[in-house]
Scaffold this motif. Structure first.
Motif, PDB file in Angstrom:
ATOM      1  N   ALA A  58       0.851  -1.188   0.143  1.00 11.73           N
ATOM      2  CA  ALA A  58       0.199   0.089  -0.198  1.00 11.73           C
ATOM      3  C   ALA A  58       0.968   1.131   0.207  1.00 11.73           C
ATOM      4  CB  ALA A  58      -0.744  -0.201   1.326  1.00 11.73           C
ATOM      5  N   THR A  59       0.451   2.307  -0.599  1.00 11.54           N
ATOM      6  CA  THR A  59       1.134   3.641  -0.487  1.00 11.54           C
ATOM      7  C   THR A  59       0.771   4.075   0.857  1.00 11.54           C
ATOM      8  OG1 THR A  59      -0.537   4.605  -1.952  1.00 11.54           O
ATOM      9  CG2 THR A  59       0.488   3.980  -3.069  1.00 11.54           C
ATOM     10  N   LEU A  60       1.489   5.487   1.001  1.00  7.89           N
ATOM     11  CA  LEU A  60       1.575   6.395   2.404  1.00  7.89           C
ATOM     12  C   LEU A  60       0.154   6.806   1.965  1.00  7.89           C
ATOM     13  CD1 LEU A  60       5.371   7.146   3.013  1.00  7.89           C
ATOM     14  CD2 LEU A  60       3.791   5.326   4.260  1.00  7.89           C
ATOM     15  N   GLY A  61       0.185   7.292   0.841  1.00 11.28           N
ATOM     16  CA  GLY A  61      -1.327   8.268   0.615  1.00 11.28           C
ATOM     17  C   GLY A  61      -2.521   7.021   0.967  1.00 11.28           C
ATOM     18  N   GLU A  62      -2.223   5.630   0.423  1.00  6.92           N
ATOM     19  CA  GLU A  62      -3.679   5.393   1.127  1.00  6.92           C
ATOM     20  C   GLU A  62      -3.751   4.997   2.721  1.00  6.92           C
ATOM     21  OE1 GLU A  62      -3.599   2.325  -3.363  1.00  6.92           O
ATOM     22  OE2 GLU A  62      -2.300   1.613  -1.510  1.00  6.92           O
ATOM     23  N   ILE A  63      -2.724   4.638   3.261  1.00 11.35           N
ATOM     24  CA  ILE A  63      -2.859   4.435   4.177  1.00 11.35           C
ATOM     25  C   ILE A  63      -3.216   5.594   4.979  1.00 11.35           C
ATOM     26  CG2 ILE A  63      -1.224   4.014   6.618  1.00 11.35           C
ATOM     27  CD1 ILE A  63       0.616   2.425   5.022  1.00 11.35           C
ATOM     28  N   GLY A  64      -2.775   6.459   5.027  1.00 10.05           N
ATOM     29  CA  GLY A  64      -2.878   7.828   5.034  1.00 10.05           C
ATOM     30  C   GLY A  64      -4.267   8.211   5.807  1.00 10.05           C
ATOM     31  N   GLU A  65      -4.939   7.553   4.517  1.00 11.98           N
ATOM     32  CA  GLU A  65      -6.324   8.049   4.184  1.00 11.98           C
ATOM     33  C   GLU A  65      -7.364   7.280   4.434  1.00 11.98           C
ATOM     34  OE1 GLU A  65      -9.528   7.649   0.267  1.00 11.98           O
ATOM     35  OE2 GLU A  65      -7.799   7.908  -0.002  1.00 11.98           O
ATOM     36  N   LEU A  66      -6.921   6.029   5.201  1.00 15.14           N
ATOM     37  CA  LEU A  66      -7.518   4.835   6.204  1.00 15.14           C
ATOM     38  C   LEU A  66      -7.489   5.648   7.602  1.00 15.14           C
ATOM     39  CD1 LEU A  66      -8.887   2.115   6.040  1.00 15.14           C
ATOM     40  CD2 LEU A  66      -6.787   1.166   6.507  1.00 15.14           C
ATOM     41  N   LEU A  67      -6.391   5.658   8.006  1.00 16.37           N
ATOM     42  CA  LEU A  67      -6.034   5.814   9.023  1.00 16.37           C
ATOM     43  C   LEU A  67      -6.085   7.241   9.710  1.00 16.37           C
ATOM     44  CD1 LEU A  67      -2.205   4.571   9.613  1.00 16.37           C
ATOM     45  CD2 LEU A  67      -4.495   3.589  10.593  1.00 16.37           C
TER      46      LEU A  67
END
Length: 94
Positions: A54-63
């Motif tokens: 997963a990209t940092l963008g995807e992780i940041g969006e989820l969190l």
């Protein structure tokens, strides 16, 4: 599902209930961890997502992070990914 360890058996009143269970479980298991409480779940999820690509963008969006810098905290826990970025030692290994 989370249950109380002591009666009365009912839902948690606030957010501290889950954190308390995690803290006590880590202590009983003798696990030394830089994060304690419910935040442990966020770290585990982010680390697993990183390992799966997963990209940092995807992780940041989820969190629910507003800034990429906040999500970058989780990059330091994926040692295998960090090894791929390491440059060879000048002069090679002796």
């Amino acid at each position: 599902m989370f249950l109380r360890a002591k009666a009365p058996i009912r839902g948690f009143i606030g957010v501290s209930g889950i954190g308390s269970i995690v803290r006590h479980s880590l202590e009983r298991a003798g696990i030394k961890s830089p994060t304690k409480g419910a935040h442990q779940f966020r770290h585990g999820l982010a680390t697993d997502m990183l390992r799966q690509g997963a990209t940092l963008g995807e992780i940041g969006e989820l969190l629910g992070h507003c800034h990429p810098q906040t999500t970058k905290i989780y990059t330091k826990v994926d040692f295998n990914a960090l090894r791929t970025l390491a440059l060879p030692w000048p002069g090679g290994v002796k």
